[in-house]
Design an enzyme around this catalytic site. Structure first.
Site, PDB file in Angstrom:
ATOM      1  N   ASN A 125      93.975  10.435 -62.352  1.00 19.83           N
ATOM      2  CA  ASN A 125      92.899   9.474 -62.629  1.00 19.83           C
ATOM      3  C   ASN A 125      92.823   8.410 -61.542  1.00 19.83           C
ATOM      4  O   ASN A 125      93.846   7.885 -61.110  1.00 19.83           O
ATOM      5  CB  ASN A 125      93.160   8.779 -63.969  1.00 19.83           C
ATOM      6  CG  ASN A 125      93.013   9.732 -65.130  1.00 19.83           C
ATOM      7  OD1 ASN A 125      91.899  10.077 -65.525  1.00 19.83           O
ATOM      8  ND2 ASN A 125      94.142  10.195 -65.657  1.00 19.83           N
ATOM      9  N   ASP A 157      85.024  12.215 -65.160  1.00 20.42           N
ATOM     10  CA  ASP A 157      85.788  11.955 -66.387  1.00 20.42           C
ATOM     11  C   ASP A 157      84.935  11.205 -67.409  1.00 20.42           C
ATOM     12  O   ASP A 157      83.995  10.487 -67.051  1.00 20.42           O
ATOM     13  CB  ASP A 157      87.015  11.096 -66.012  1.00 20.42           C
ATOM     14  CG  ASP A 157      88.133  11.185 -67.041  1.00 20.42           C
ATOM     15  OD1 ASP A 157      87.966  11.895 -68.041  1.00 20.42           O
ATOM     16  OD2 ASP A 157      89.175  10.536 -66.829  1.00 20.42           O
ATOM     17  N   GLU A 215      87.649  16.966 -73.827  1.00 17.97           N
ATOM     18  CA  GLU A 215      88.894  16.220 -74.075  1.00 17.97           C
ATOM     19  C   GLU A 215      89.043  15.916 -75.558  1.00 17.97           C
ATOM     20  O   GLU A 215      88.049  15.793 -76.267  1.00 17.97           O
ATOM     21  CB  GLU A 215      88.843  14.865 -73.355  1.00 17.97           C
ATOM     22  CG  GLU A 215      88.647  14.917 -71.869  1.00 17.97           C
ATOM     23  CD  GLU A 215      88.606  13.507 -71.293  1.00 17.97           C
ATOM     24  OE1 GLU A 215      89.661  13.069 -70.834  1.00 17.97           O
ATOM     25  OE2 GLU A 215      87.550  12.862 -71.309  1.00 17.97           O
TER      26      GLU A 215
HETATM   27  P1  C2E Z   1      91.568   9.611 -69.700  1.00 16.19           P
HETATM   28  O1  C2E Z   1      91.663   9.998 -68.291  1.00 16.19           O
HETATM   29  O2  C2E Z   1      90.293   9.899 -70.417  1.00 16.19           O
HETATM   30  O3  C2E Z   1      92.793  10.264 -70.425  1.00 16.19           O
HETATM   31  C1  C2E Z   1      92.742  10.849 -71.641  1.00 16.19           C
HETATM   32  C2  C2E Z   1      93.285   9.955 -72.676  1.00 16.19           C
HETATM   33  O4  C2E Z   1      93.069  10.549 -73.946  1.00 16.19           O
HETATM   34  C3  C2E Z   1      94.773   9.753 -72.574  1.00 16.19           C
HETATM   35  O5  C2E Z   1      95.089   8.488 -73.079  1.00 16.19           O
HETATM   36  C4  C2E Z   1      95.321  10.791 -73.532  1.00 16.19           C
HETATM   37  O6  C2E Z   1      96.619  10.489 -74.005  1.00 16.19           O
HETATM   38  C5  C2E Z   1      94.291  10.685 -74.624  1.00 16.19           C
HETATM   39  N1  C2E Z   1      94.236  11.893 -75.401  1.00 16.19           N
HETATM   40  C6  C2E Z   1      94.399  13.143 -74.957  1.00 16.19           C
HETATM   41  N2  C2E Z   1      94.250  14.011 -75.952  1.00 16.19           N
HETATM   42  C7  C2E Z   1      93.958  13.295 -77.044  1.00 16.19           C
HETATM   43  C8  C2E Z   1      93.655  13.638 -78.409  1.00 16.19           C
HETATM   44  O7  C2E Z   1      93.647  14.803 -78.803  1.00 16.19           O
HETATM   45  N3  C2E Z   1      93.365  12.614 -79.241  1.00 16.19           N
HETATM   46  C9  C2E Z   1      93.377  11.337 -78.843  1.00 16.19           C
HETATM   47  N4  C2E Z   1      93.086  10.381 -79.731  1.00 16.19           N
HETATM   48  N5  C2E Z   1      93.655  10.968 -77.568  1.00 16.19           N
HETATM   49  C10 C2E Z   1      93.938  11.953 -76.693  1.00 16.19           C
HETATM   50  P2  C2E Z   1      96.021   7.564 -72.253  1.00 16.19           P
HETATM   51  O8  C2E Z   1      97.173   8.310 -71.730  1.00 16.19           O
HETATM   52  O9  C2E Z   1      96.241   6.395 -73.125  1.00 16.19           O
HETATM   53  O10 C2E Z   1      95.127   7.169 -71.019  1.00 16.19           O
HETATM   54  C11 C2E Z   1      94.039   6.354 -71.204  1.00 16.19           C
HETATM   55  C12 C2E Z   1      93.308   6.207 -69.929  1.00 16.19           C
HETATM   56  O11 C2E Z   1      94.094   5.507 -68.966  1.00 16.19           O
HETATM   57  C13 C2E Z   1      92.984   7.515 -69.250  1.00 16.19           C
HETATM   58  O12 C2E Z   1      91.856   8.049 -69.848  1.00 16.19           O
HETATM   59  C14 C2E Z   1      92.766   7.100 -67.832  1.00 16.19           C
HETATM   60  O13 C2E Z   1      91.438   6.623 -67.667  1.00 16.19           O
HETATM   61  C15 C2E Z   1      93.699   5.916 -67.682  1.00 16.19           C
HETATM   62  N6  C2E Z   1      94.872   6.335 -66.933  1.00 16.19           N
HETATM   63  C16 C2E Z   1      95.946   6.982 -67.376  1.00 16.19           C
HETATM   64  N7  C2E Z   1      96.837   7.162 -66.373  1.00 16.19           N
HETATM   65  C17 C2E Z   1      96.298   6.616 -65.261  1.00 16.19           C
HETATM   66  C18 C2E Z   1      96.723   6.482 -63.887  1.00 16.19           C
HETATM   67  O14 C2E Z   1      97.786   6.936 -63.464  1.00 16.19           O
HETATM   68  N8  C2E Z   1      95.873   5.837 -63.029  1.00 16.19           N
HETATM   69  C19 C2E Z   1      94.681   5.358 -63.449  1.00 16.19           C
HETATM   70  N9  C2E Z   1      93.920   4.765 -62.551  1.00 16.19           N
HETATM   71  N10 C2E Z   1      94.251   5.474 -64.714  1.00 16.19           N
HETATM   72  C20 C2E Z   1      95.048   6.088 -65.617  1.00 16.19           C
HETATM   73 MG    MG Z   2      91.201  11.363 -67.129  1.00 18.24          MG
HETATM   74 MG    MG Z   3      88.938  11.086 -69.991  1.00 16.80          MG
END
Ligand code: C2E
Ligand code: MG
Ligand code: MG
Length: 544
Positions: free
Chosen positions: A364, A426, A483
């Site tokens: 991301n 995304d 997703e």
């Molecule tokens: P994203 O890229 O849309 O990542 C998907 C988010 O949805 C992730 O939350 C994931 O844990 C969650 N998710 C996946 N499957 C499910 C599901 O079945 N149900 C539900 N309720 N949630 C699910 P996470 O890990 O909290 O990440 C949130 C956001 O944070 C990500 O959205 C991404 O935009 C950002 N992010 C995460 N890691 C990084 C990173 O290393 N760098 C940057 N710049 N952004 C990051």
């Molecule tokens: Mg993502």
């Molecule tokens: Mg996403």
């Protein structure tokens, strides 16, 4: 009006002035005493002189004594005048120093110290145990651009107009100060049962500074934000109350609220938490606390894992594993998101370089990272350092990242695509979701946001939207990843909607690198078996 110009501090008689006056008085007394002595002496000399004259001798001794007398009187008078002048000069200087210490020169309003002194004096003199001190903090929005566009003279003239507009609404029972370049504050004492009036006052102040001002030949209009805080006048510490009004003003500013915002304790707690997270991020970056987790991405038709999305986790020493929703916004705000992402992506690529070469890794990239003209260079450097093949890397970006500065975004994307890196859009469906955006950049995957999946098996609208997006993406020959597939019904529903790739808790939550590696190993072992059972695939493996 209670600006600093009529400050009382300058009227106080300083110890130096008292000493100078005392010196002058002592000197005059001394001169008088000497004159008395000389007078008596000269009378004595006069008698001698007469006696001598009677004897026919010289009278020059008497004349000398008289001349000395007159000279001493003149000298004493002159010295007294000098001392008087010096004392007045000192008093004047001290008055001006006191004024400068409590006012700011451009507007003549109280500065931070003067404001605190004056507000303290208001509290001390209010004489009521229930009275409240109200502080309104006002910040002029984008004042710097006035300076940048029209020059500092115009900026100063505008500040004087703003100061006049603010002071016009307040009398001697209040204090108006300019505490920073674009920050003003007002302090007023109010009866506790009239405290709601403070909002009206703050609103009037906001309107006062937000109207158009004629500065030279220009008409200049600025916006402003205001925060209000109040506390019992008898107990309050002015700097604390001012800080609270500032916190409320910051809330108005960050929420773009064009009316005054009252301080509440939750704001202070949020600020403290924010401060702790900020410090924690700085420390965590130094100590490798940000690590990649891997969420499987599955080919919906075969059920096989085809890649992982890298999701950052903070291995916090006290709080355990902290999700990115807590720290990514703060890291973006304090300008450390680039460093944090680089650390996480670098670790992920280093880890995944040795995995099955068909497995892709999606990372991301935040909108603020896309403002960095060196982003492509940094990612390519990570690829080189880790030995991870560019073709296996997918960059996930949101629409807002790309369209803030579409030219810069296009040049970054072009550089990366030239290296073989792929591009995913995304969270499609949550932002602008513009069809023009879909065409403007060469996306390799479109990811439909998980919010459409929450009730997809029973919500006809969500189904219609997903179907429309997949139809469009298919027409553009771009695969769709959906997703947030959490359970079987959602999985069954999306299977029939034309989505090729899926991810979500149904297939497996984000896991550590060790778990991801183990998952891939068991997959490899299974694939090595010559005749795998028809119903066994990565989906069952990932979920077991
Ligand atoms: P994203 O890229 O849309 O990542 C998907 C988010 O949805 C992730 O939350 C994931 O844990 C969650 N998710 C996946 N499957 C499910 C599901 O079945 N149900 C539900 N309720 N949630 C699910 P996470 O890990 O909290 O990440 C949130 C956001 O944070 C990500 O959205 C991404 O935009 C950002 N992010 C995460 N890691 C990084 C990173 O290393 N760098 C940057 N710049 N952004 C990051
Ligand atoms: Mg993502
Ligand atoms: Mg996403």
């Amino acid at each position: 009006m209670a600006s600093g110009v009529d400050n009382d501090a300058g009227k106080a008689v300083s110890p130096r002035l008292v000493k100078a006056r005392r010196d002058a008085v002592v000197l005059i007394v001394l001169i008088a005493a000497v004159m008395m002595l000389i007078w008596n002496g000269s009378a004595f000399v006069h008698e001698i002189t007469i006696a001598h004259a009677a004897l026919g001798q010289d009278v020059s001794l008497a004349s000398a004594a008289l001349t000395l007398n007159v000279a001493l009187i003149l000298f004493g008078w002159r010295r007294y005048g000098d001392l008087q002048h010096e004392a007045e000069m000192r008093a004047d200087g001290e008055r001006r120093a006191a004024l400068l210490a409590t006012t700011e020169p451009t507007t003549g309003l109280l500065n931070r110290k003067g404001f605190a002194d004056r507000a303290g004096a208001l509290c001390a003199s209010c004489g009521s145990a229930t009275a409240q001190l109200v502080i309104v903090s006002i910040q002029i929005h984008r004042f710097k651009t006035v300076n940048d566009q029209h020059g500092h003279e115009t900026g100063d003239a505008l500040l004087r107009e703003l100061a006049a507009a603010l002071t016009a609404n307040f009398d001697d029972s209040s204090a108006v100060g300019r505490l920073a370049a674009d920050e003003f504050a007002i302090a007023v004492i109010m009866p506790a049962d009239e405290i709601e009036r403070a909002e009206g006052l703050a609103d009037a102040a906001l309107h006062g500074v937000s109207r158009p001002f004629a500065i030279g030949e220009r008409i200049i209009q600025v916006g402003a934000f205001a925060g209000i805080a109040a506390a019992p006048a008898a107990q309050t510490r002015i700097p604390d109350l001012l800080r609270r009004a500032d916190i409320a003003m910051d809330h108005a500013k960050s929420g773009r609220v064009a009316r005054p915002v009252w301080f509440d304790d939750g704001m202070e707690r949020a600020l403290l938490a924010h401060g702790e997270i900020e410090q924690g991020i700085r420390f965590g970056l130094q100590h490798g606390q940000f690590v990649p987790y891997f969420e499987p991405q599955v080919d919906l038709a075969s059920g096989n894992i085809i890649g992982f999305e890298v999701l950052a986790r903070w291995k916090h020493p006290l709080s355990g594993s902290v999700g990115p929703d807590v720290f990514i916004p703060v890291a973006e705000e304090i300008g450390l998101i680039g460093q944090l992402s680089e650390q996480v992506i670098g670790a992920a690529l280093r880890e995944a370089a040795a995995w099955d070469p068909t497995i892709t890794i999606s990372v991301n990239i935040s909108p603020s990272q896309f403002a960095d003209g060196w982003l492509a260079h940094r990612i390519v450097r990570l690829l080189t350092e880790t030995g991870f093949p560019a073709e296996r890397l997918v960059i996930e970006v949101t629409e807002s990242s790309l369209f803030a500065d579409v030219d810069l975004a296009r040049s970054i994307v072009t550089s990366l695509k030239n290296q073989g890196v792929r591009l995913a859009l995304d969270d499609f469906g949550t932002g602008f979701s513009s069809l023009a955006h879909l065409r403007s950049l060469p996306f390799d995957v479109i990811k439909i946001d998980r919010s459409f999946l929450s009730d997809v098996h029973e919500n006809r609208e969500s189904i219609a939207i997903i179907r429309a997006v997949t139809t469009l993406a298919n027409a553009l020959s771009v695969p769709v990843c959906i997703e947030g597939i959490e359970a079987e019904p959602a999985f069954r529903t999306v299977m029939g909607l034309g989505c090729e790739i899926g991810q979500g808790w149904y297939f497996g939550k984000a896991m550590t690198a060790d778990d991801a590696r183990e998952l891939l190993s068991s997959r490899a072992r299974r694939l090595e078996e010559e005749a795998p059972p028809a119903d066994c695939n990565d989906l069952t493996a990932a979920r077991s």
